[in-house]
Design a protein around this motif. Structure first.
Motif, short mmCIF file in Angstrom:
data_model
loop_
_atom_site.label_atom_id
_atom_site.label_comp_id
_atom_site.label_asym_id
_atom_site.label_seq_id
_atom_site.Cartn_x
_atom_site.Cartn_y
_atom_site.Cartn_z
N LEU A 100 3.67 -9.12 -2.45
CA LEU A 100 2.38 -9.26 -3.14
C LEU A 100 2.49 -8.76 -4.58
CD1 LEU A 100 -0.62 -10.00 -2.87
CD2 LEU A 100 -1.06 -7.67 -2.07
N ARG A 101 3.22 -7.65 -4.76
CA ARG A 101 3.37 -7.12 -6.12
C ARG A 101 4.15 -8.11 -7.00
NH1 ARG A 101 7.10 -1.98 -6.76
NH2 ARG A 101 8.59 -3.63 -6.19
N THR A 145 5.53 6.01 1.20
CA THR A 145 5.53 7.45 1.51
C THR A 145 5.34 7.67 3.01
OG1 THR A 145 4.58 7.94 -0.68
CG2 THR A 145 4.41 9.65 1.03
N SER A 146 4.40 6.91 3.58
CA SER A 146 4.16 7.03 5.03
C SER A 146 5.41 6.63 5.82
CB SER A 146 2.98 6.16 5.44
OG SER A 146 1.80 6.56 4.78
N ARG A 147 6.08 5.59 5.35
CA ARG A 147 7.28 5.14 6.06
C ARG A 147 8.36 6.20 6.00
NH1 ARG A 147 11.84 1.93 4.44
NH2 ARG A 147 12.79 0.95 6.31
N GLN A 148 8.46 6.87 4.84
CA GLN A 148 9.45 7.93 4.71
C GLN A 148 9.12 9.09 5.64
OE1 GLN A 148 12.23 7.69 2.93
NE2 GLN A 148 12.89 9.70 3.71
N SER A 149 7.84 9.41 5.75
CA SER A 149 7.42 10.48 6.67
C SER A 149 7.69 10.09 8.11
CB SER A 149 5.93 10.78 6.47
OG SER A 149 5.67 11.22 5.17
N CYS A 209 5.54 -0.36 9.44
CA CYS A 209 5.51 0.05 8.03
C CYS A 209 6.54 -0.70 7.20
CB CYS A 209 5.76 1.56 7.92
SG CYS A 209 4.35 2.56 8.41
N SER A 210 7.71 -0.91 7.80
CA SER A 210 8.75 -1.66 7.08
C SER A 210 8.27 -3.07 6.78
CB SER A 210 10.03 -1.70 7.93
OG SER A 210 11.02 -2.46 7.28
N PHE A 211 7.61 -3.68 7.77
CA PHE A 211 7.07 -5.02 7.56
C PHE A 211 5.99 -5.01 6.48
CE2 PHE A 211 3.91 -8.30 8.57
CZ PHE A 211 4.71 -9.44 8.49
N ALA A 212 5.09 -3.99 6.55
CA ALA A 212 4.02 -3.89 5.55
C ALA A 212 4.58 -3.68 4.15
CB ALA A 212 3.07 -2.75 5.93
N THR A 213 5.66 -2.90 4.05
CA THR A 213 6.29 -2.65 2.75
C THR A 213 6.81 -3.95 2.16
OG1 THR A 213 6.90 -0.43 3.41
CG2 THR A 213 8.10 -1.37 1.56
N VAL A 228 -2.68 -2.54 -5.66
CA VAL A 228 -1.46 -2.92 -4.94
C VAL A 228 -0.39 -1.85 -5.12
CG1 VAL A 228 0.39 -4.63 -4.79
CG2 VAL A 228 -1.99 -5.35 -5.16
N ARG A 229 -0.30 -1.31 -6.35
CA ARG A 229 0.72 -0.29 -6.60
C ARG A 229 0.44 0.97 -5.79
NH1 ARG A 229 0.07 -0.24 -11.54
NH2 ARG A 229 -1.29 1.58 -11.75
N ASP A 230 -0.84 1.39 -5.75
CA ASP A 230 -1.18 2.60 -4.97
C ASP A 230 -0.94 2.38 -3.46
OD1 ASP A 230 -1.91 3.77 -7.32
OD2 ASP A 230 -4.08 3.43 -7.05
N LEU A 231 -1.31 1.21 -2.98
CA LEU A 231 -1.12 0.93 -1.56
C LEU A 231 0.36 0.90 -1.18
CD1 LEU A 231 -2.42 0.26 1.16
CD2 LEU A 231 -2.46 -2.16 0.48
N LEU A 232 1.13 0.29 -2.07
CA LEU A 232 2.57 0.23 -1.80
C LEU A 232 3.18 1.63 -1.81
CD1 LEU A 232 5.14 -1.42 -1.39
CD2 LEU A 232 5.30 -1.64 -3.89
#
Length: 783
Positions: free
Chosen positions: A249-250, A277-281, A239-243, A268-272
């Motif tokens: 990309l943004r 949020t997922s990373r925080q969880s 997730c950190s890498f995806a972020t 892009v904004r919604d995906l980010l």
């Protein structure tokens, strides 16, 4: 509760009390028999007197008049000893031992097995009178309290008796001042005990053992938690890498202008936002999982300590001093020596060493046999001992030493004549185990091992004590089945010593978990000599089967699946050539290498017996429960190391295989040594083969050309034509080339083995590791 039920319960309690008091009496009589002097002698006599007095009173309370009468007369004898009216001479000790035997007969309901009560009482009284006559000291004014002159024969002794305190104030009612002067009977706090049925103790131990399985299961959950924590950490990194990628990309979209207002594309904004949020969880889940793991590890540590303490306490509950095993043996030695016309005494040492009650129970019969053997075979008659410069009284000694936390050693020693090795060898020859030449060639250590063979005894007659030749074999089997070892040493004219190495407890053990043919098995760590990954150069087919070289020795190698009869291993007959997981098992003085699919680890386990319904199952010692609930068999190392038993004849082997049962195979043995030739001939003849012999390779080849043979067993080093040359000559002959050839030789180098295979031998057996079952197994396969 009615009176009948009350009396029944009282007598049950009396049975337990009586046996304890009789064991104590027997021990004190043995002390008196050893000739103790001074304070120790007075102490032993005081305890014996009190035990007999208490036994008499208890028997009167439950209405056992016969036992009361015997105890009354025996108490009179002990009272006279206390007052120094008589001395503890042999007839007096004999009479007291006879009293104990009489009481035991009546406790066991064997009144008819020995003399009646009046006879026993009369013998005690006669011993008292005879001892008085031989005592130099004048008799005291008072007669013994139990001398029953004028009592009708057969009637029980009167229950009334003088008060022991008034008659013996010095030994019973000691003033405080005298006790302070160092008397041995100074008041001390007695151990508090409670009687618990052994079945309840066993149940308690089994319940405690269940916690080990629970601890193992918790260890498995900890491993699962660690794996989960690792997965969460991995997902967090992803997730950190995806972020980072989405942020890049943004930024790239914003730099390119994005939408008309210059903002980031909504996708892009919604995906980010979703990824962050997922990373925080995930971070929160990771943190919670780490806390749970730390808490679980702490609980596991505390639970491990509690389980260890509980198991240690549970095992201690079942641990009993070996003095319980020794009780009654001194009386047995005394009675047995008198029966044989000998004089002997039993000495014990290390009675406070504690062993598992189940081990003590299994040791009773072997120990009784070893002691009987020592008195019957080992100790000489008094005249012979005196002629040899020995004390006419022979000594049988029991010593127990705790070697380490898990092992104890029991020594059974005597100072007799030693094992008559010439007689042992003679019996081995008579029984057909060995030829005379082979027996003469044995070392003393090898000859001593013959006593563990069944059907071998040096006693010329079969009696109720000896002569059947089964006892020592049973002793060895008992010790082996306990996971112990037995060793014997003997010196002519000096005596014999048996050394029994035994586990302290049977409750838990350490085992190696292996996987074979899709199943799991446990091998007891105590019998695992090594776990190896052999190279190709260490594995060879040299004895008709696969072998492995380990520490300079050749060890037979088999797949565990084949040994257990699980069917084909699935890897082909030559699968050992590329084996990677091998466990070398050692038990009963033998070794075997077992190839398995996987070795999964080693840990402490609980041994569960097979139960009374299954009894003795070949290759199985019991079972255990793993942490995940799987029930896994625990293998019996003693069975694993034994080669498949050779059947009584070739016909039986072929019948078991479904072959021709009417054929008897002709075997030619070529060997220039008379001893080796006779040994091989006896082994093969006993197994049902028709055997002819040749004195060298040339003689063997001549016989092969003259008559048909089904197999050749040959030495290598022979005159005129050696085994290699004989093999090559046979393979060059069109009529003889298909005959199986087994080379049995002392040459064990790799070059010799390879040459044997090159010239065409089917099997190569080294005499240094020779086992007749190996030879028979190889021949069975070749035929």
């Amino acid at each position: 509760m009615n009176e009948e039920e009350l009396l029944r319960r009282l007598r049950q309690a009396f049975q337990v009390e009586a046996r304890e008091r009789m064991d104590s009496l027997a021990a004190k009589l043995a002390d008196m028999e050893r000739g103790l002097e001074g304070e120790e002698a007075d102490q032993a006599l005081e305890v014996a007197y009190r035990e007999m007095h208490s036994l008499k009173g208890a028997s009167r309370a439950v209405g056992l008049a016969d036992i009361e009468a015997v105890c009354q007369s025996a108490e009179g004898l002990l009272a006279a000893l206390k007052r120094k009216e008589i001395q503890p001479v042999a007839p007096v000790i004999d009479a007291l031992y006879q009293a104990l035997s009489a009481v035991e007969d009546r406790l066991e309901g064997r009144e008819e097995a020995g003399p009646d009560t009046s006879t026993v009482c009369r013998r005690l009284e006669d011993a008292l009178k005879a001892a008085k006559k031989t005592t130099e000291a004048p008799p005291p004014e008072k007669t013994p309290t139990t001398e029953a002159s004028g009592r009708p024969e057969g009637s029980p002794a009167p229950s009334a008796e003088p008060d022991p305190i008034s008659s013996e104030p010095a030994s019973v009612a000691v003033s405080p001042s005298k006790r302070a002067e160092g008397a041995p009977d100074a008041p001390r706090r007695e151990a508090r005990t409670v009687r618990v049925d052994v079945d309840r103790l066993d149940l308690f131990l089994h319940r405690a053992e269940e916690f080990i399985s629970t601890r193992l299961e918790m260890e498995r959950h900890l491993r699962d938690l660690k794996r989960l924590l690792g997965r969460l950490e991995h997902m967090n990194k992803r997730c950190s890498f995806a972020t980072k990628e989405l942020r890049w990309l943004r930024e790239a979209a914003e730099a390119a202008g994005g939408e008309s207002d210059g903002s980031t594309p909504s996708e892009v904004r919604d995906l980010l936002e979703f990824v962050e949020t997922s990373r925080q969880s995930l971070l929160e889940a990771y943190s919670q999982a780490r806390n749970v793991l730390q808490h679980a590890e702490g609980m596991h540590h505390r639970m491990g300590q509690l389980v260890d303490d509980l198991m240690e306490g549970a095992k201690e509950v079942l641990l009993q001093p070996v003095s319980i095993l020794f009780s009654g043996l001194s009386r047995m030695v005394h009675e047995l020596s008198r029966h044989l016309g000998k004089e002997a005494r039993l000495e014990t040492e290390g009675e406070d060493v504690e062993l598992d009650r189940r081990i003590l129970e299994e040791l009773k019969d072997p120990l009784v046999h070893l002691i009987r053997n020592a008195v019957d075979h080992g100790l000489e008659e008094p005249a012979a001992r005196q002629a040899a410069g020995k004390n006419p009284v022979g000594v049988v000694r029991l010593r127990v030493v705790r070697r380490d936390a898990g092992t104890a050693i029991l020594y059974v020693e005597d100072d007799g004549r030693g094992v008559p090795l010439d007689q042992v060898k003679g019996q081995a020859v008579t029984r057909g185990f060995l030829s005379r030449a082979e027996a003469d060639a044995l070392s003393d250590e090898e000859a001593l091992q013959l006593i563990f063979r069944s059907d071998l005894s040096t006693s010329p007659l079969v009696t109720d004590l000896s002569g059947r030749g089964l006892g020592m074999a049973i002793v060895k089997d008992k010790v082996d089945n306990l996971g112990g070892k037995i060793r014997v040493t003997s010196e002519a004219g000096r005596g014999t010593r048996f050394e029994l190495q035994l586990p302290i407890s049977l409750a838990t053990f350490r085992g190696v978990l292996v996987e074979e043919a899709g199943r799991f098995f446990i091998l007891p760590t105590l019998c695992v000599e090594a776990v190896v990954r052999p190279g190709k150069e260490d594995v060879r087919r040299a004895e008709g089967t696969w072998t492995i070289s380990h520490q300079g020795a050749v060890v037979p190698l088999h797949r565990l699946a084949d040994v257990l009869g699980l069917g084909p291993s699935g890897n082909g007959s030559d699968s050992q050539e590329g084996c990677s997981n091998v466990v070398i098992v050692q038990a009963g003085g033998k070794r075997r290498a077992l190839q398995v699919d996987a070795i999964l680890g080693e840990s402490e386990m609980v041994l569960k017996p097979l139960g009374t319904y299954l009894g003795r199952v070949h290759n199985l010692w019991g079972a255990t429960v793993l942490g995940d609930g799987r029930v896994v068999p625990v293998l019996n190392p003693l069975d694993l190391v034994r080669q498949p038993e050779s059947r009584g004849s070739v016909d039986a082997r072929k019948d078991a295989a479904g072959g021709d049962t009417g054929r008897q195979w002709n075997v030619l043995v070529a060997e220039d040594s008379v001893t080796s030739r006779t040994l091989l001939q006896n082994i093969l003849t006993a197994a049902g083969y028709r055997v002819k012999t040749a004195v060298d390779g040339m003689d063997a080849y001549t016989q092969l050309c003259e008559e048909p043979f089904d197999l050749v067993v040959s030495d290598v080093e022979m005159p005129r034509l050696d085994g290699f040359e004989l093999t090559a000559k046979i393979r060059a002959n069109d009529k003889l080339k298909d005959i199986p050839i087994v080379l049995v030789t002392s040459l064990d180098s790799r070059e010799d083995r390879e040459r044997g295979m090159e010239v065409g031998a089917d099997a190569y057996i080294v005499k240094g590791s020779f086992d007749q079952s190996h030879l028979l197994e190889v021949m069975d396969r070749l035929l």
